[in-house]
Design a protein around this motif. Structure first.
Motif, PDB file in Angstrom:
ATOM      1  N   PRO A 113     -21.452  32.848  22.928  1.00 33.93           N
ATOM      2  CA  PRO A 113     -22.208  31.627  23.240  1.00 33.93           C
ATOM      3  C   PRO A 113     -21.394  30.354  23.023  1.00 33.93           C
ATOM      4  N   ASN A 117     -21.221  28.913  26.430  1.00 31.28           N
ATOM      5  CA  ASN A 117     -22.454  28.133  26.487  1.00 31.28           C
ATOM      6  C   ASN A 117     -23.552  28.869  27.262  1.00 31.28           C
ATOM      7  N   VAL A 118     -23.781  30.096  26.892  1.00 33.82           N
ATOM      8  CA  VAL A 118     -24.891  30.847  27.491  1.00 33.82           C
ATOM      9  C   VAL A 118     -25.839  31.307  26.402  1.00 33.82           C
ATOM     10  N   THR A 119     -27.059  31.524  26.772  1.00 34.02           N
ATOM     11  CA  THR A 119     -27.995  32.209  25.903  1.00 34.02           C
ATOM     12  C   THR A 119     -28.055  33.630  26.432  1.00 34.02           C
ATOM     13  N   HIS A 201     -27.131  28.144  31.536  1.00 30.37           N
ATOM     14  CA  HIS A 201     -27.108  26.743  31.143  1.00 30.37           C
ATOM     15  C   HIS A 201     -26.189  26.070  32.148  1.00 30.37           C
ATOM     16  N   ASN A 356     -25.933  20.727  31.115  1.00 32.42           N
ATOM     17  CA  ASN A 356     -25.292  19.520  30.584  1.00 32.42           C
ATOM     18  C   ASN A 356     -25.683  18.309  31.428  1.00 32.42           C
TER      19      ASN A 356
HETATM   20  C1  LIG Z   1     -24.664  24.226  25.698  1.00 35.37           C
HETATM   21  O1  LIG Z   1     -24.118  22.942  25.541  1.00 35.37           O
HETATM   22  C2  LIG Z   1     -25.058  21.916  25.349  1.00 35.37           C
HETATM   23  C3  LIG Z   1     -24.342  20.605  25.203  1.00 35.37           C
HETATM   24  O2  LIG Z   1     -23.152  20.576  25.878  1.00 35.37           O
HETATM   25  C4  LIG Z   1     -25.904  22.180  24.141  1.00 35.37           C
HETATM   26  O3  LIG Z   1     -26.899  21.190  24.036  1.00 35.37           O
HETATM   27  C5  LIG Z   1     -26.562  23.524  24.275  1.00 35.37           C
HETATM   28  O4  LIG Z   1     -27.266  23.836  23.130  1.00 35.37           O
HETATM   29  C6  LIG Z   1     -25.509  24.588  24.520  1.00 35.37           C
HETATM   30  N1  LIG Z   1     -26.189  25.838  24.719  1.00 35.37           N
HETATM   31  C7  LIG Z   1     -25.752  26.957  24.195  1.00 35.37           C
HETATM   32  C8  LIG Z   1     -26.547  28.164  24.462  1.00 35.37           C
HETATM   33  O5  LIG Z   1     -24.733  27.009  23.548  1.00 35.37           O
END
Ligand SMILES: *[C@@H]1O[C@H](CO)[C@@H](O)[C@H](O)[C@H]1NC(C)=O
Ligand SMILES: *[C@@H]1O[C@H](CO)[C@@H](O)[C@H](O)[C@H]1NC(C)=O
Ligand SMILES: *[C@@H]1O[C@H](CO)[C@@H](O)[C@H](O)[C@H]1NC(C)=O
Length: 410
Positions: A113, A117-119, A201, A356
């Motif tokens: 993650p 930046n994924v769930t 995301h 974002n």
């Molecule tokens: C992805 O990035 C955004 C900000 O750039 C953040 O708010 C969000 O929580 C992130 N999501 C994950 C799943 O990391």
């Protein structure tokens, strides 16, 4: 208790102790790269195999997670039960240990993650009949490499056994996936269960206010009402005029992966498109994408899809593991008494506006003038493609999204 969990902890895929922790620019090892590439071939052959069944509407599965579940079969299997796994993964030459570390490395990398930046929650469990004794070595290494936990299940009271499977899946996915299966037909073998929750995301979000009710045409005569989200931006796009298809690629945050949509111009069954789906054709399309101003409209829905892949994997070459009289899974139990009776692969995927911040500086400029339309109000195929490893994180089709049937408009 019907279910005794040996390791009740629900783990995030990424907490795997398997591979070394991934850093942003670290390249995959050679065998992990081979497996990444091969899992993309598995994605298409498995997709087509599932699509053969006329009763299947929506499709959703994760090829890299299927590959790692196959790795588990190789870990528990002996002789040809194990070697068939390598054949399916096109990895006959890869050594056992490299198969396991490579698959683990791949999954750890693509589901991290922080860098992605994924769930993406992935929970895996192997259920065995109540008589089984899981071997310590197997329990340890399947946990280490594949993040599987193990549990015994007693099907004397089938209803409560099925309930406990569904409860486990629901808990593992924070309630996003309520049901893996309504019933279990074969209760005399081991069952693999993958329960997942995935939420893309976006690299640039949809504005949460740019959402409204629209119709999605399941077919010419059947429309469902659902929410759609809209935004205009610069995206990789290709209008395949000769095949009458649009291809659109939308990056996810950190741009390490993207969702690729393949959609016919008009509402039609997806058979024509699916016949075209090969790795070569995908590469051709990817090569033709060009940055284009596109007004995108996508369903804002969640999909919860469960497939029992036991039969499909058997048809793709895993003939021994799934056959009671042939399977040798004695590295699981120390005895030749098990076969793979079910492979429940279930995922919840939430299509939403989150992402974002949008770079608004291009709004009102020439660049966004006269955008092309990508209006996803009829069935399409999609892939979540990883740019770095070239693996396919998810592949599926949206044919009948959730929604009320709309009145026919005449
Ligand atoms: C992805 O990035 C955004 C900000 O750039 C953040 O708010 C969000 O929580 C992130 N999501 C994950 C799943 O990391
Ligand atoms: C299966 O078990 C045997 C010994 O019980 C071991 O030598 C072998 O390496 C195991 N195979 C796998 C694929 O782990
Ligand atoms: C399992 O293998 C046996 C022996 O080769 C074969 O006769 C049988 O048809 C197989 N069963 C299935 C379900 O494929």
């Amino acid at each position: 208790m019907w279910v005794t969990s040996l390791a009740a902890l629900v783990l995030l895929a990424t907490s795997s102790s398997a591979a070394t922790s991934s850093s942003a620019d670290k390249a995959l090892s050679t065998h992990a790269s081979i497996l990444a590439d091969n899992s993309a071939s598995l994605a298409l052959s498995l997709y087509k195999n599932i699509a053969k069944d006329k009763n299947v509407e929506n499709i959703l599965f994760s090829p890299v997670v299927v590959a790692s579940s196959l790795g588990l079969v190789a870990l528990g299997g002996k002789s040809s039960t194990a070697s068939q796994v390598k054949n399916i993964l096109n990895a006959a030459k890869v050594k056992d240990e490299q198969l396991h570390t490579g698959l683990a490395e791949l999954l750890t990398e693509v589901s991290d993650p922080k860098t992605r930046n994924v769930t993406w929650r992935i929970s895996n469990r192997l259920y065995g009949p109540s008589s089984v004794n899981f071997m310590d070595d197997f329990v340890k290494s399947s946990k280490k490499h594949y993040n599987f936990d193990h549990s015994k299940i007693n099907f004397r009271d089938k209803k409560s056994a099925v309930n406990s499977i569904n409860e486990w899946a629901s808990k593992s996915t924070d309630g996003k996936l309520l049901e893996v299966t309504k019933d279990v037909e074969r209760t005399d073998g081991v069952m693999i269960i993958n329960a997942m929750f995935f939420k893309p995301h976006w690299d640039e979000q949809f504005h949460h206010k740019m959402v409204d009710n629209r119709g999605f045409m399941v077919s010419h005569s059947y429309t469902v009402s659902l929410q759609m989200m809209h935004r205009t931006g610069l995206f990789d796009f290709y209008d395949d005029k000769s095949n009458m298809l649009y291809i659109l690629s939308m990056p996810l945050a950190h741009k390490k992966s993207s969702v690729v949509f393949i959609m016919p111009y008009q509402v039609e069954t997806l058979e024509r498109l699916e016949k075209m789906l090969t790795k070569k054709q995908l590469d051709t399309w990817m090569g033709k994408l060009q940055q284009t101003a596109v007004a995108v409209s996508l369903p804002k829905v969640s999909m919860e899809i469960s497939h029992n892949l036991q039969k499909n994997l058997g048809e793709l070459g895993l003939t021994e593991a799934v056959n009671k009289s042939k399977a040798d899974l004695s590295n699981i139990s120390g005895k030749k008494d098990l076969y793979l009776s079910d492979v429940f692969h279930a995922s919840a995927m939430e299509w939403d506006t989150d992402g974002n911040e949008i770079d608004t500086s291009i709004f009102g400029t020439e660049k966004l003038k006269t955008p092309r339309l990508f209006y996803a109000d009829h069935p399409f195929v999609f892939l979540v493609k990883d740019q770095e490893t070239k693996s396919i994180l998810f592949i599926g089709r949206m044919v009948r999204p959730k929604g009320e049937k709309m009145r026919d408009e005449l």
